[in-house]
Design a protein around this motif. Structure first.
Motif, PDB file in Angstrom:
ATOM      1  N   LEU A   1       0.822  -1.215   0.000  1.00  0.00           N
ATOM      2  CA  LEU A   1       0.000   0.000   0.000  1.00  0.00           C
ATOM      3  C   LEU A   1       0.856   1.264   0.000  1.00  0.00           C
ATOM      4  CD1 LEU A   1      -2.889  -0.979   2.425  1.00  0.00           C
ATOM      5  CD2 LEU A   1      -2.985  -0.702  -0.058  1.00  0.00           C
ATOM      6  N   ALA A   2       1.966   1.248   0.694  1.00  0.00           N
ATOM      7  CA  ALA A   2       2.854   2.413   0.694  1.00  0.00           C
ATOM      8  C   ALA A   2       3.438   2.642  -0.696  1.00  0.00           C
ATOM      9  CB  ALA A   2       3.965   2.229   1.717  1.00  0.00           C
ATOM     10  N   GLY A   3       3.762   1.571  -1.417  1.00  0.00           N
ATOM     11  CA  GLY A   3       4.280   1.710  -2.779  1.00  0.00           C
ATOM     12  C   GLY A   3       3.242   2.251  -3.732  1.00  0.00           C
ATOM     13  N   CYS A   4       1.994   1.851  -3.543  1.00  0.00           N
ATOM     14  CA  CYS A   4       0.918   2.337  -4.409  1.00  0.00           C
ATOM     15  C   CYS A   4       0.566   3.792  -4.103  1.00  0.00           C
ATOM     16  CB  CYS A   4      -0.327   1.480  -4.236  1.00  0.00           C
ATOM     17  SG  CYS A   4      -0.125  -0.202  -4.835  1.00  0.00           S
ATOM     18  N   ALA A   5       0.741   4.205  -2.864  1.00  0.00           N
ATOM     19  CA  ALA A   5       0.351   5.554  -2.464  1.00  0.00           C
ATOM     20  C   ALA A   5       1.402   6.599  -2.809  1.00  0.00           C
ATOM     21  CB  ALA A   5       0.077   5.585  -0.965  1.00  0.00           C
ATOM     22  N   SER A   6       2.612   6.182  -3.103  1.00  0.00           N
ATOM     23  CA  SER A   6       3.649   7.165  -3.400  1.00  0.00           C
ATOM     24  C   SER A   6       3.359   7.832  -4.741  1.00  0.00           C
ATOM     25  CB  SER A   6       5.031   6.515  -3.417  1.00  0.00           C
ATOM     26  OG  SER A   6       5.121   5.580  -4.456  1.00  0.00           O
ATOM     27  N   GLY A   7       3.806   9.073  -4.872  1.00  0.00           N
ATOM     28  CA  GLY A   7       3.553   9.849  -6.083  1.00  0.00           C
ATOM     29  C   GLY A   7       4.337   9.326  -7.267  1.00  0.00           C
ATOM     30  N   PRO A   8       4.040   9.855  -8.442  1.00  0.00           N
ATOM     31  CA  PRO A   8       4.765   9.410  -9.633  1.00  0.00           C
ATOM     32  C   PRO A   8       6.234   9.795  -9.546  1.00  0.00           C
ATOM     33  CG  PRO A   8       3.409  11.301 -10.146  1.00  0.00           C
ATOM     34  CD  PRO A   8       3.079  10.897  -8.724  1.00  0.00           C
ATOM     35  N   GLY A   9       7.053   8.945 -10.073  1.00  0.00           N
ATOM     36  CA  GLY A   9       8.487   9.193 -10.048  1.00  0.00           C
ATOM     37  C   GLY A   9       8.887  10.241 -11.057  1.00  0.00           C
TER      38      GLY A   9
END
Length: 89
Positions: free
Chosen positions: A16-24
């Motif tokens: 979930l933390a990986g999905c919630a992070s903004g676009p690179g």
């Protein structure tokens, strides 16, 4: 059983933390200067002969993107739909 539950929660939180992070930064558009710099870096890695490398490098550095702007076009009056060069209003 407690250890399995903790591991499952840790994995779920990581996903979930990986999905919630903004676009690179790779998903944004590059500016003209960044594009030119990337092209020069790619040219350095190609292993070309000395003459070919300098010919392509000079070609890349000559290519300046033409900025579209309204400088030098004079003032435009929208009501009359004509360009009035050098005059106010």
């Amino acid at each position: 059983m407690n250890r399995m539950l903790a591991t499952a929660l840790l994995i779920a939180m990581t996903i979930l933390a990986g999905c919630a992070s903004g676009p690179g930064p790779e998903s944004r558009r590059h500016t003209a200067e960044e594009t030119r710099q990337l092209a020069l870096e790619a040219l350095n890695r190609r292993g070309l002969s000395f003459d070919e490398y300098h010919r392509l490098k000079a070609q890349l550095q000559r290519e300046q993107p033409q900025a579209y702007g309204f400088e030098g076009m004079g003032q435009v009056n929208a009501e009359r739909a004509q360009v009035t060069h050098g005059r106010q209003g």
